[in-house]
Design a protein around this motif. Structure first.
Motif, mmCIF file in Angstrom:
data_model
loop_
_atom_site.group_PDB
_atom_site.id
_atom_site.type_symbol
_atom_site.label_atom_id
_atom_site.label_comp_id
_atom_site.label_asym_id
_atom_site.label_seq_id
_atom_site.Cartn_x
_atom_site.Cartn_y
_atom_site.Cartn_z
ATOM 1 N N ILE A 1 0.750 -1.185 -0.053
ATOM 2 C CA ILE A 1 0.031 -0.069 -0.216
ATOM 3 C C ILE A 1 0.908 1.366 0.077
ATOM 4 N N ASN A 2 1.882 1.175 0.967
ATOM 5 C CA ASN A 2 2.784 2.411 0.597
ATOM 6 C C ASN A 2 3.552 2.649 -0.618
ATOM 7 N N GLN A 3 3.710 1.549 -1.140
ATOM 8 C CA GLN A 3 4.420 1.551 -2.482
ATOM 9 C C GLN A 3 3.560 2.167 -3.705
ATOM 10 N N VAL A 4 2.190 1.888 -3.430
ATOM 11 C CA VAL A 4 1.260 2.071 -4.374
ATOM 12 C C VAL A 4 1.156 3.609 -4.274
ATOM 13 N N MET A 5 1.425 4.111 -3.022
ATOM 14 C CA MET A 5 1.182 5.716 -3.055
ATOM 15 C C MET A 5 2.279 6.493 -3.668
ATOM 16 N N LYS A 6 3.334 5.917 -3.765
ATOM 17 C CA LYS A 6 4.342 6.413 -4.600
ATOM 18 C C LYS A 6 4.120 6.454 -6.205
ATOM 19 N N ILE A 7 3.535 5.245 -6.456
ATOM 20 C CA ILE A 7 3.360 4.949 -7.985
ATOM 21 C C ILE A 7 2.181 5.501 -8.823
ATOM 22 N N LEU A 8 1.366 6.107 -7.973
ATOM 23 C CA LEU A 8 0.204 6.796 -8.585
ATOM 24 C C LEU A 8 0.572 8.114 -9.082
ATOM 25 N N GLU A 9 0.350 8.259 -10.110
ATOM 26 C CA GLU A 9 0.414 9.835 -10.698
ATOM 27 C C GLU A 9 -0.541 10.710 -9.991
ATOM 28 N N VAL A 10 -0.302 12.086 -10.446
ATOM 29 C CA VAL A 10 -0.955 13.178 -9.545
ATOM 30 C C VAL A 10 -2.394 12.777 -9.947
ATOM 31 N N ALA A 11 -3.219 13.134 -8.870
ATOM 32 C CA ALA A 11 -4.766 12.760 -9.220
ATOM 33 C C ALA A 11 -5.123 11.601 -9.325
ATOM 34 N N GLY A 12 -4.107 10.586 -9.352
ATOM 35 C CA GLY A 12 -4.572 8.919 -9.481
ATOM 36 C C GLY A 12 -5.437 8.572 -8.369
ATOM 37 N N ARG A 13 -6.066 7.447 -8.473
ATOM 38 C CA ARG A 13 -7.010 7.049 -7.812
ATOM 39 C C ARG A 13 -6.608 5.578 -7.262
ATOM 40 N N CYS A 14 -6.858 5.326 -5.843
ATOM 41 C CA CYS A 14 -6.871 4.039 -5.323
ATOM 42 C C CYS A 14 -7.996 3.262 -4.817
ATOM 43 N N VAL A 15 -8.461 2.128 -5.392
ATOM 44 C CA VAL A 15 -9.709 1.462 -4.879
ATOM 45 C C VAL A 15 -9.183 0.183 -3.952
ATOM 46 N N PHE A 16 -9.479 0.440 -2.757
ATOM 47 C CA PHE A 16 -9.041 -0.572 -1.731
ATOM 48 C C PHE A 16 -10.290 -1.779 -1.909
ATOM 49 N N VAL A 17 -9.761 -2.938 -2.092
ATOM 50 C CA VAL A 17 -10.325 -4.147 -1.860
ATOM 51 C C VAL A 17 -10.000 -5.114 -1.070
ATOM 52 N N GLY A 18 -8.765 -5.412 -0.863
ATOM 53 C CA GLY A 18 -8.158 -6.385 0.100
ATOM 54 C C GLY A 18 -8.459 -6.012 1.654
ATOM 55 N N MET A 19 -8.398 -7.297 2.276
ATOM 56 C CA MET A 19 -8.615 -7.219 3.538
ATOM 57 C C MET A 19 -7.619 -6.552 4.426
ATOM 58 N N ILE A 20 -7.977 -5.433 5.223
ATOM 59 C CA ILE A 20 -6.867 -5.105 6.257
ATOM 60 C C ILE A 20 -6.961 -5.284 7.807
ATOM 61 N N ASP A 21 -6.508 -5.882 8.420
ATOM 62 C CA ASP A 21 -6.836 -6.316 9.911
ATOM 63 C C ASP A 21 -5.966 -5.617 10.878
ATOM 64 N N TYR A 22 -5.393 -4.536 10.387
ATOM 65 C CA TYR A 22 -4.233 -3.931 11.265
ATOM 66 C C TYR A 22 -4.096 -2.451 11.172
ATOM 67 N N PRO A 23 -3.825 -1.585 11.832
ATOM 68 C CA PRO A 23 -3.985 -0.113 12.002
ATOM 69 C C PRO A 23 -2.908 0.151 10.595
ATOM 70 N N LEU A 24 -3.461 0.613 9.733
ATOM 71 C CA LEU A 24 -2.823 0.951 8.396
ATOM 72 C C LEU A 24 -2.206 2.208 8.439
ATOM 73 N N THR A 25 -0.993 2.287 8.280
ATOM 74 C CA THR A 25 -0.043 3.387 8.350
ATOM 75 C C THR A 25 0.632 3.881 7.100
ATOM 76 N N PHE A 26 0.317 5.343 6.645
ATOM 77 C CA PHE A 26 0.947 5.947 5.446
ATOM 78 C C PHE A 26 2.005 6.628 5.886
ATOM 79 N N ASP A 27 3.208 6.237 5.230
ATOM 80 C CA ASP A 27 4.304 7.082 5.310
ATOM 81 C C ASP A 27 4.197 8.231 4.179
ATOM 82 N N GLY A 28 4.448 9.379 4.864
ATOM 83 C CA GLY A 28 4.715 10.522 4.050
ATOM 84 C C GLY A 28 3.196 10.898 3.404
ATOM 85 N N PHE A 29 2.120 10.792 4.305
ATOM 86 C CA PHE A 29 0.946 10.945 3.642
ATOM 87 C C PHE A 29 0.606 12.312 2.969
ATOM 88 N N MET A 30 1.373 13.428 3.415
ATOM 89 C CA MET A 30 1.217 14.702 3.122
ATOM 90 C C MET A 30 1.817 14.770 1.641
#
Lengths: 377, 377, 377, 377
Positions: C281-310
């Protein structure tokens, strides 16, 4: 004060999480007669008749009509204008569709209503199963959609039968004259939401009840400038009171010239067209800015002709669309939130109040009024 | 009266259809020195220095800064907080980016500006040619985007050089204190437009300048209910004055509880998040209704963690997004139309006015003020 | 030839305009017992039991299950992983929710189904009346939404009771193994439609059944480039067969590096995330282009952390969203049109076929298969 | 193999992050004459003349035209049909606008092109500063937009001058016959993207070059069913080869009947209208499903009349819109990604190739061809 709530005046209620509400039956209504305004044959006129009380079905409610408003389409049915004359109208039928009432009988399969609940009615009755319904467009059901006062008996009567899917529960604190206005108000809400007015300049063509509501709603829903257009000075005064920034009387001013001047020659972003007038519509295509949007609401009973469709519509990439009724039920949810906001007072759309038996008087005064005639059965 | 125009106070002007404007040059500025607030090295602090006047390029304007406002990011640069310390900031650089000024020199290739024009500045300088720019996202240019006060010299100085693409012409009637606020106001406009608030309930988290502007704009751009959140009673009072229906002090009330109560347990439709606070953000995920939308604006300089992302975000099909600057130039066009409407008065966001040389005093009072400090160079 | 029709293989049928279909009752089923796979208590395991036949309600159908597929969530219930262990699961309950069957009993209030019709089941059972339902989000009903195999008895049994609103009629020509796959296929359709892939590059993270379907659907629904990601070579080979342009094995290649190289350093426009993996998931944030879109489908059963969210999410104005089930009923209409097109053959998602009594064997082979295990009760 | 790239055939290149490219000048071209096809006066015809070489401006490129295609609008100019006769066309002017060429001279202010680069041309030249341009609609610039071959000299010549903003760099590997087709291909891309075809059924009315491209693109961009309509059997055969599922010859079949049959009486979701034919347009309103969308592309030089606008357009909430050129530069970015995908081969739209001097022969064969005539100057 921080933390304080400003209570909304209106409330569209829900049963909550209890699941099925208990159901009841008012036996004493059976076999009775009631008064109703009936369209019985083609041509001008309608009959004030005694007819049988409505027979309830398993999915239905029977409602005592407390107030019912007169719509332009009711006048068309009465006058039998070209807008309705060719439409294969099933007759006889009880007219009327804008109403508020109290539930007096509850079908045994009804899940969400109780005896005594106040409701207003959604005029369009979807089948729930055709492609349009399944795509979220139940208000334009393609499968012989029922229409109150058109294909099933309407609200110009002491009682009305309505299926549960078309009943909209409202708070008992809503004044009944205003409750009867929620359906046309919903039409205006649908039109303005479809206009996507937020951050845009908006022109509303025509200041009948729907037009005036659209003026007030455009302002509330985010327009940065609202221009109202009419040929009646009193309606334009109302429009200015309801939030229009500019009012244009097309008897006195050139629409295109004034709008281009008002918009620094850019044109307007959105048009809400309620006149159905051929000349106005061609002017609207001129004054819409590039990528502008026109929402057609007004009745058009003639072959509509666009002059210069290529330059004015195609090359400008305008978006032309229309609305029919109210989205089920997004529009009703928005109606609820708007009325709960307390920012709109429906009472100023009550132009006259009459007993239903004086329907003829209401029809006669329709076009001169700024707002609706409310009938009390 | 019908036909009458209510004149807007602000005007973003254009050269019109004349094509190229004539260009001019103020020779007397050459070789002079000017005062500027410079960040010269990492760590807390900044220097008040005499530096060379900006050298104009062919596509540039040189502008005499008439007023410049203090942004939270300027405070971060001064304090050298973690938000900026790791960002490979080129030093030395003149700080500041929110400003208004008068053009004193016009590059020979400039097409649309004249000597003496008043402008405000767009902070982001797009290359115009990378994929982001070509897709209409020039405000997030991917090709070494210039940023005033960050990668090119900013507005905390007597004069600033700015490329034509970043100059926004404004009417000379705009009071200069307010002209300096148009850039942050544009940020708030972009955030609220991205929130798609029309017909929805909106919560604004944080009542700094951008937060308060977002409250006022949410109302103007079509929210049916606006909830403001802060820990400062005075800011909440301001929020109520600017149009909030409900104000929640999170020192005194439970955010989730109050919001669910206010919304009949539905939740809010849109959140504008300006706090950057970890706890607040997790609460926002709880109080957004199904398919709700959160626009992130506040600075987040830590690994952001979502508790229960599956249940609160994925399964509710929330839309999480953010904004950066202002869309070029849709946001500026919307800013113009909002200010021309006369419905928002930027003067109430002027919290203090100081000579630029007293920058230290302004920085010290930043966090306690409701609104911006305006500096005069 | 001009005028000729290429017939679709699948058909989701309708009763048409006849209104109510006649209803019937299969008396011989009363009082019988049937086999079912039951989760009876927390902890690993499930019981193969004889239980009572389902009792029909007025709005229900009873259906003989002809085939039922094994979903990852069923495996989680069997294994009692953290994804389900904390969810207040009502026990005992019949597991399973992806199925196809034949109607053997029709509730007296059912309007659109007949004895003998083939149906597949929509797992989510909306109340139809809460705010979510009224806003067109019935698939995320907020009012104690029923979920097959979770809150009401599911399809790992000889017979299932299902309310009419959750029954999706299908053509009898649809092979039953494929009919059992229409519900997960609908999930993939919803995810890809939400991705708005038309004209964009798309990356699909994870090549389980939903992931592989998303690869094939991204291509069909308009992606200009499809990149598939997995750690299993055989699944990547399948992805290439189903239309991926590029397949990346993250055991062997650096995801970020390959994607940026493949996209000329622009990044991808859309990500369909099915792994639920923190690092991915953190890699996906890097490879999405400006104004890109991520659709989450997979199960996440832990506190999800985004590095460099800003920098990676907010400043790039990414759009993060998720999906839950299938839109009612837009997704099902799209499923129908896709299958009728004949461009997708669901049979290649049938990885194994077993008698339901061998459920343990199916569960054991789940994670190694590329496609679904189909059980026959 | 996993990790392997399938190389695209076409590439729209960029200078990359180097900032300004170096610029050059081909002095030897000064004072020379060149051949050009000129419209010199109203009425049918055009002149093959020797004229001066184009004079470069600071922001311009001079390009040696390697191939140029014949558009319907060029034929209109030659024939001086009603579509152009009334349009205040400045004469004399060099005709033509679809082309590919090599840069032979670079204006000193040009930033992103080098001598020898191959480009194709964007026909619309935006001012960059009017409201339309600032709202992201530069392709419909409202400020005396330049149009190649209409208001500025075009491509039916040995050399063309083009401003940098209208030059689209392409890879030298693109065959020149296909390079000349990228501009009309962009028109088709814009039309189909505007149709929002993903997951919908699509009908394309008319199988000229744009129509055939729209058929192929509808399939690629996500339509689940594509119906092509023409009166020419050979063009319908092409449409089937390019991906149409159904082809309807309106000389032989009733359009409305066949479409309603093909769509199970639902109608189509999207129409791409390229005929400009009054009768066809009224039929399209009948066959669009509720909330369907029509994108107008074909030329309409008469007052367009809609029969039953109320029932067919307004009540069905259709969306009518049009396109003009290509979005700057989103469409070009999409064109690049489509051509890089290798899924479309532009060579099958090359119907004939002629020396430009044989322009008369090309014009004569225009309407009978399926695809474009390519001229070589």
């Amino acid at each position: 004060m921080p933390g304080e709530r400003r209570a909304g005046v209106y409330l569209i209620s829900r049963c909550g999480s209890t699941g099925g509400c208990s159901i009841s039956r008012a036996e004493e209504l059976k076999g009775e007669k009631m008064k109703a305004l009936r369209k019985v044959k083609s041509g001008k006129g309608a009959n004030w008749e005694d007819i049988d009380m409505p027979q309830i079905g398993e999915d239905d409610l029977v409602v005592r009509v407390k107030a019912t408003a007169l719509c332009k389409s009711d006048v068309d049915v009465y006058e039998w204008t070209s807008l309705v004359a060719g439409a294969n109208y099933p007759l006889p039928i009880t007219m009327g569709h804008e109403f508020v009432g109290e539930i007096v009988e509850v079908g045994k399969h009804v899940k969400n209503f109780l005896m005594g609940d106040h409701i207003t009615g959604e005029t369009h009755i979807p089948c729930g199963y055709c492609h349009s319904c399944r795509m979220g467009n139940g208000h334009i059901c393609s499968n012989n959609m029922g229409v109150l006062g058109r294909t099933v008996d309407g609200s110009f009567a002491e009682y009305i039968r309505i299926p549960e899917v078309s009943a909209i529960k409202i708070d008992k604190e809503v004044p009944i004259s205003q409750g009867a206005l929620m359906e046309p108000f919903g039409t205006a809400v649908h039109a303005v939401m479809k206009g996507e007015v937020s951050g845009k300049s908006v022109i509303v063509l025509g200041c009948g009840t729907i037009g005036l509501m659209a003026v007030e709603l455009s302002r509330l829903l985010g327009a940065t400038k609202v221009i109202a257009v009419s040929r009646t000075p009193a309606k334009l005064e109302d429009a200015l009171h309801y939030g229009a920034d500019v009012a244009i009387n097309t008897r006195e001013h050139d629409l295109v010239e004034v709008v281009m001047d008002e918009t620094h020659d850019i044109g307007v972003g959105v048009a809400i067209e309620t006149t159905g007038d051929q000349k106005i519509i061609n002017q609207v295509m001129k004054i819409l800015e590039v990528a502008g949007r026109c929402v057609f609401v007004g009745m058009i009973d003639y072959p509509l002709t666009f002059d210069g469709f290529m330059n004015k519509v195609v090359y400008k990439e305008l978006i032309l669309t229309g609305i029919f009724g109210r989205r089920l039920y997004e529009t009703w949810e928005t109606v609820a939130s708007i009325l709960q906001s307390g920012r709109i007072d429906l009472s100023h759309y009550v132009a006259a109040e009459l007993p239903l038996v004086e329907f003829k008087k209401g029809i006669d005064m329709f076009s001169s009024l700024s707002g609706r005639v409310i009938f009390y059965p």
